[in-house]
Design an enzyme around this catalytic site. Sequence first.
Site, mmCIF file in Angstrom:
data_model
loop_
_atom_site.group_PDB
_atom_site.id
_atom_site.type_symbol
_atom_site.label_atom_id
_atom_site.label_comp_id
_atom_site.label_asym_id
_atom_site.label_seq_id
_atom_site.Cartn_x
_atom_site.Cartn_y
_atom_site.Cartn_z
ATOM 1 N N VAL A 1 0.859 -1.212 0.035
ATOM 2 C CA VAL A 1 -0.059 0.008 0.052
ATOM 3 C C VAL A 1 0.773 1.433 -0.014
ATOM 4 O O VAL A 1 0.502 2.035 -0.782
ATOM 5 C CB VAL A 1 -0.919 -0.102 1.165
ATOM 6 N N ASP A 2 1.805 1.281 0.950
ATOM 7 C CA ASP A 2 2.601 2.420 0.849
ATOM 8 C C ASP A 2 3.538 2.523 -0.393
ATOM 9 O O ASP A 2 3.713 3.735 -0.773
ATOM 10 C CB ASP A 2 3.769 2.024 1.997
#
Length: 394
Positions: free
Chosen positions: A175-176
């Site tokens: 996600v990052d």
Amino acid sequence: MTGPLAGLRVLDLSRVLAGPWASQFFADLGADVIKVEKPGQGDDTRQWGPTWMQDDNAADTSESAYFLCCNRGKRSVTADISGAEGQALVKRIANQSDVLIENFKVDGLRRYGLDFASLHALNPKLIYCSITGFGQSGSNAHRPGYDAMIQAEAGLMSLTGEPDGAPMKTGVAVVDLSAGMYAAASVLAALYSRMQSGVGQHIDIALHDVQVAGLAYHGVSCLLTGRNPARHGNAHPNIVPYQAFAVADGHLMLSIGNDRQFCSFCRVAGLDELAKDSRFARNTDRVTHRDALLPILEQAMLLRSLHDWRMALDAAGVPCGPVNTLDQVMRSDQVADRGLVQWLKHPLRNALPLIGNPVKFSATPLSPAFAPPLLGQHTQEVIRELDARSDPTE
């Protein structure tokens, strides 16, 4: 600096991974990225070990692998933004920058006069990108957000893991990393827009938004049917066989994408009758009858080694690959051929191995990267540059 973004300046007020991943992309492409960090502590990830870098005397340093992975090519400036002096320094850099990337909580920089409205008034051309857990608006806007909790809350963990096992997060902070690349792409679009309008804008990137968008075909399937997709472990919900199989001496990922490839696989495996079986001839049939097909394939795959399967399937045009450990990846010919491991000179080491940018440009090749900075390494250098470029009337 060379590269397609040479001459661009990025002010990096971000920490941890999503923001630094985006700003590192700009550094790789030739931009001058100035990373502002808290004196004495710096980016949180400087202390996120193990693993730690060793200096040339084989002593562990305070530089973590986590920090090193996403901060190459940047210059580090220390400034205490809670004080007037630090705020003034950041404003001076912002006034001479094209882009600012930050990941403070919503309105977290307003108290310091470093929010979009304040800096836009100072430098109307500034592209200001904010990365938060849940965005600048909505009922969850003020909640903090970290990769693992977003993987859970935005549904990714419900899709990951064995069918009869617990939900699982991924092995890397996807996600990052995705948010960082969305941020980088959005900033580039805003820079193009600025070429026409002459003014910058505020970009709002939310980790939760990014992961919901990243549900891709799973998310659309849920919208169409109202049903939750099942977990399939290493298998694929819509393609069979498309999963990892145990072989005589390891595991092989078989990625059969069409019926022709399935026929080719069956010939190599000595299972020609499967390609003629009405239950397995087409992918839709194989998906329906996966429970009947997979035990046959699992038994056959165990009869040969990784090397034998790879040679035979590669020759037949059937996509497959070994499930490598990371040390095998880093030693592979493919990584070497593509120049993905770079040895960089660091203030504490003559040769520091890092993974380089994967993008190849034909006309504007990337300049050799330089190592992630020590905390505050470039503070005085940047201040001297600001003094030299400052307008006396500023």
